[in-house]
Design a protein around this motif. Structure first.
Motif, PDB file in Angstrom:
ATOM      1  N   SER A  12       0.832  -1.206   0.000  1.00  0.00           N
ATOM      2  CA  SER A  12       0.000   0.000   0.000  1.00  0.00           C
ATOM      3  C   SER A  12       0.866   1.255   0.000  1.00  0.00           C
ATOM      4  O   SER A  12       0.553   2.236  -0.685  1.00  0.00           O
ATOM      5  N   PHE A  13       1.936   1.249   0.764  1.00  0.00           N
ATOM      6  CA  PHE A  13       2.833   2.393   0.813  1.00  0.00           C
ATOM      7  C   PHE A  13       3.500   2.617  -0.539  1.00  0.00           C
ATOM      8  O   PHE A  13       3.601   3.753  -1.020  1.00  0.00           O
ATOM      9  N   ALA A  14       3.917   1.535  -1.192  1.00  0.00           N
ATOM     10  CA  ALA A  14       4.531   1.653  -2.513  1.00  0.00           C
ATOM     11  C   ALA A  14       3.525   2.208  -3.527  1.00  0.00           C
ATOM     12  O   ALA A  14       3.864   3.052  -4.364  1.00  0.00           O
ATOM     13  N   ASP A  15       2.272   1.746  -3.442  1.00  0.00           N
ATOM     14  CA  ASP A  15       1.228   2.288  -4.326  1.00  0.00           C
ATOM     15  C   ASP A  15       1.040   3.778  -4.103  1.00  0.00           C
ATOM     16  O   ASP A  15       0.924   4.556  -5.053  1.00  0.00           O
ATOM     17  N   LEU A  16       0.985   4.195  -2.854  1.00  0.00           N
ATOM     18  CA  LEU A  16       0.832   5.610  -2.528  1.00  0.00           C
ATOM     19  C   LEU A  16       1.992   6.427  -3.089  1.00  0.00           C
ATOM     20  O   LEU A  16       1.789   7.491  -3.677  1.00  0.00           O
ATOM     21  N   CYS A  17       3.205   5.925  -2.932  1.00  0.00           N
ATOM     22  CA  CYS A  17       4.382   6.629  -3.458  1.00  0.00           C
ATOM     23  C   CYS A  17       4.307   6.777  -4.976  1.00  0.00           C
ATOM     24  O   CYS A  17       4.616   7.836  -5.525  1.00  0.00           O
ATOM     25  N   MET A  18       3.884   5.729  -5.665  1.00  0.00           N
ATOM     26  CA  MET A  18       3.768   5.787  -7.119  1.00  0.00           C
ATOM     27  C   MET A  18       2.682   6.782  -7.545  1.00  0.00           C
ATOM     28  O   MET A  18       2.857   7.522  -8.512  1.00  0.00           O
ATOM     29  N   LEU A  19       1.562   6.797  -6.833  1.00  0.00           N
ATOM     30  CA  LEU A  19       0.503   7.753  -7.150  1.00  0.00           C
ATOM     31  C   LEU A  19       0.987   9.190  -6.952  1.00  0.00           C
ATOM     32  O   LEU A  19       0.725  10.067  -7.783  1.00  0.00           O
ATOM     33  N   LEU A  20       1.677   9.445  -5.862  1.00  0.00           N
ATOM     34  CA  LEU A  20       2.206  10.788  -5.616  1.00  0.00           C
ATOM     35  C   LEU A  20       3.231  11.177  -6.673  1.00  0.00           C
ATOM     36  O   LEU A  20       3.227  12.306  -7.160  1.00  0.00           O
ATOM     37  N   LEU A  21       4.097  10.256  -7.023  1.00  0.00           N
ATOM     38  CA  LEU A  21       5.088  10.536  -8.055  1.00  0.00           C
ATOM     39  C   LEU A  21       4.399  10.880  -9.373  1.00  0.00           C
ATOM     40  O   LEU A  21       4.739  11.868 -10.027  1.00  0.00           O
ATOM     41  N   GLY A  22       3.395  10.085  -9.751  1.00  0.00           N
ATOM     42  CA  GLY A  22       2.652  10.362 -10.984  1.00  0.00           C
ATOM     43  C   GLY A  22       1.963  11.716 -10.941  1.00  0.00           C
ATOM     44  O   GLY A  22       1.970  12.466 -11.918  1.00  0.00           O
ATOM     45  N   PHE A  23       1.373  12.052  -9.786  1.00  0.00           N
ATOM     46  CA  PHE A  23       0.704  13.342  -9.634  1.00  0.00           C
ATOM     47  C   PHE A  23       1.679  14.493  -9.843  1.00  0.00           C
ATOM     48  O   PHE A  23       1.387  15.441 -10.568  1.00  0.00           O
ATOM     49  N   PHE A  24       2.862  14.416  -9.239  1.00  0.00           N
ATOM     50  CA  PHE A  24       3.821  15.504  -9.370  1.00  0.00           C
ATOM     51  C   PHE A  24       4.430  15.571 -10.769  1.00  0.00           C
ATOM     52  O   PHE A  24       4.756  16.661 -11.245  1.00  0.00           O
ATOM     53  N   VAL A  25       4.555  14.455 -11.447  1.00  0.00           N
ATOM     54  CA  VAL A  25       5.028  14.474 -12.837  1.00  0.00           C
ATOM     55  C   VAL A  25       4.012  15.195 -13.716  1.00  0.00           C
ATOM     56  O   VAL A  25       4.362  16.052 -14.534  1.00  0.00           O
ATOM     57  N   VAL A  26       2.724  14.877 -13.545  1.00  0.00           N
ATOM     58  CA  VAL A  26       1.677  15.552 -14.321  1.00  0.00           C
ATOM     59  C   VAL A  26       1.644  17.041 -13.984  1.00  0.00           C
ATOM     60  O   VAL A  26       1.531  17.897 -14.864  1.00  0.00           O
ATOM     61  N   LEU A  27       1.767  17.367 -12.703  1.00  0.00           N
ATOM     62  CA  LEU A  27       1.753  18.762 -12.276  1.00  0.00           C
ATOM     63  C   LEU A  27       2.907  19.534 -12.912  1.00  0.00           C
ATOM     64  O   LEU A  27       2.731  20.642 -13.410  1.00  0.00           O
ATOM     65  N   HIS A  28       4.089  18.936 -12.933  1.00  0.00           N
ATOM     66  CA  HIS A  28       5.254  19.588 -13.545  1.00  0.00           C
ATOM     67  C   HIS A  28       5.068  19.721 -15.057  1.00  0.00           C
ATOM     68  O   HIS A  28       5.435  20.744 -15.642  1.00  0.00           O
ATOM     69  N   ALA A  29       4.494  18.718 -15.693  1.00  0.00           N
ATOM     70  CA  ALA A  29       4.298  18.757 -17.145  1.00  0.00           C
ATOM     71  C   ALA A  29       3.315  19.853 -17.545  1.00  0.00           C
ATOM     72  O   ALA A  29       3.381  20.383 -18.649  1.00  0.00           O
ATOM     73  N   GLN A  30       2.410  20.210 -16.658  1.00  0.00           N
ATOM     74  CA  GLN A  30       1.405  21.226 -16.948  1.00  0.00           C
ATOM     75  C   GLN A  30       1.784  22.581 -16.369  1.00  0.00           C
ATOM     76  O   GLN A  30       0.929  23.433 -16.148  1.00  0.00           O
ATOM     77  N   ALA A  31       3.057  22.824 -16.127  1.00  0.00           N
ATOM     78  CA  ALA A  31       3.498  24.066 -15.474  1.00  0.00           C
ATOM     79  C   ALA A  31       3.073  25.314 -16.245  1.00  0.00           C
ATOM     80  O   ALA A  31       2.823  26.351 -15.653  1.00  0.00           O
ATOM     81  N   SER A  32       2.975  25.228 -17.558  1.00  0.00           N
ATOM     82  CA  SER A  32       2.593  26.405 -18.332  1.00  0.00           C
ATOM     83  C   SER A  32       1.094  26.679 -18.275  1.00  0.00           C
ATOM     84  O   SER A  32       0.636  27.707 -18.746  1.00  0.00           O
ATOM     85  N   GLN A  33       0.334  25.749 -17.696  1.00  0.00           N
ATOM     86  CA  GLN A  33      -1.122  25.919 -17.580  1.00  0.00           C
ATOM     87  C   GLN A  33      -1.528  25.812 -16.118  1.00  0.00           C
ATOM     88  O   GLN A  33      -2.473  25.105 -15.777  1.00  0.00           O
ATOM     89  N   GLN A  34      -0.819  26.522 -15.259  1.00  0.00           N
ATOM     90  CA  GLN A  34      -1.028  26.384 -13.820  1.00  0.00           C
ATOM     91  C   GLN A  34      -2.451  26.675 -13.389  1.00  0.00           C
ATOM     92  O   GLN A  34      -2.995  25.985 -12.542  1.00  0.00           O
ATOM     93  N   SER A  35      -3.066  27.691 -13.949  1.00  0.00           N
ATOM     94  CA  SER A  35      -4.417  28.043 -13.500  1.00  0.00           C
ATOM     95  C   SER A  35      -5.400  26.922 -13.814  1.00  0.00           C
ATOM     96  O   SER A  35      -6.295  26.639 -13.021  1.00  0.00           O
ATOM     97  N   LYS A  36      -5.249  26.252 -14.954  1.00  0.00           N
ATOM     98  CA  LYS A  36      -6.142  25.144 -15.295  1.00  0.00           C
ATOM     99  C   LYS A  36      -5.922  23.966 -14.340  1.00  0.00           C
ATOM    100  O   LYS A  36      -6.877  23.311 -13.925  1.00  0.00           O
ATOM    101  N   VAL A  37      -4.670  23.692 -14.010  1.00  0.00           N
ATOM    102  CA  VAL A  37      -4.366  22.599 -13.089  1.00  0.00           C
ATOM    103  C   VAL A  37      -4.946  22.904 -11.713  1.00  0.00           C
ATOM    104  O   VAL A  37      -5.589  22.047 -11.092  1.00  0.00           O
ATOM    105  N   VAL A  38      -4.742  24.123 -11.222  1.00  0.00           N
ATOM    106  CA  VAL A  38      -5.254  24.504  -9.909  1.00  0.00           C
ATOM    107  C   VAL A  38      -6.774  24.416  -9.881  1.00  0.00           C
ATOM    108  O   VAL A  38      -7.355  23.889  -8.924  1.00  0.00           O
ATOM    109  N   ASN A  39      -7.441  24.887 -10.926  1.00  0.00           N
ATOM    110  CA  ASN A  39      -8.898  24.806 -10.985  1.00  0.00           C
ATOM    111  C   ASN A  39      -9.366  23.352 -10.992  1.00  0.00           C
ATOM    112  O   ASN A  39     -10.343  23.008 -10.334  1.00  0.00           O
TER     113      ASN A  39
END
Length: 162
Positions: A12-39
């Motif tokens: 379960s901990f490994a799954d959580l780590c992978m989900l968080l890693l994926g979330f931050f990768v997507v967040l970084h990839a969308q850096a030029s569209q921050q307002s859309k990501v935040v919304n």
């Protein structure tokens, strides 16, 4: 000899780590569209997104003299009209500078980006918008951003209701 088994929580901990890693990768990839990501994140957690009345992605080559923070006359009038529309609708204005242009003899790239962003905010303010209703954002940038040039995102946001 008996093989050691992993504790039950480790998977379960490994799954959580992978989900968080994926979330931050997507967040970084969308850096030029921050307002859309935040919304999107606000809506996912039950919040209300900031309604955008107007959105503009402005290439600065047509607004400013090359290597300068001096606005062309037509550009000044365009930003003034944007300020008037924001005032009439009671909108807040969010201005976000993305990237930098190569420096000039008077400015380096970072100074030029900041000066142009401030010039746009001042031109919108002359349309009647209070400085308290204008938010300027200049996210982290590096000299590697020079190849893409600077552009500005301008959003008119519906006033927040309390």
């Amino acid at each position: 000899m008996k093989a050691a088994t992993a504790p039950a929580w480790a998977v379960s901990f490994a799954d959580l780590c992978m989900l968080l890693l994926g979330f931050f990768v997507v967040l970084h990839a969308q850096a030029s569209q921050q307002s859309k990501v935040v919304n999107g994140i606000k809506q996912a957690f039950g919040g209300r997104a900031s309604p955008i009345l107007e959105s503009h992605d402005v290439q600065l080559a047509r607004l400013f003299e090359p290597g300068e923070a001096v606005m062309r006359d037509g550009a000044r009038a365009e930003m003034f009209a944007l300020g008037e529309r924001a005032l009439r609708s009671g909108a807040r204005v969010r201005i976000e500078s993305i990237g930098i242009d190569p420096g000039s003899r008077r400015f380096d790239g970072w100074e030029l980006a900041a000066a142009r962003t401030a010039a746009i905010a001042r031109a919108i303010q002359t349309g009647g918008v209070s400085d308290k209703a204008i938010t300027i954002s200049i996210p982290a940038m590096s000299s590697a951003d020079v190849s893409k040039g600077q552009h500005i995102g301008i959003e008119l946001l519906r006033p927040q209701s309390h």
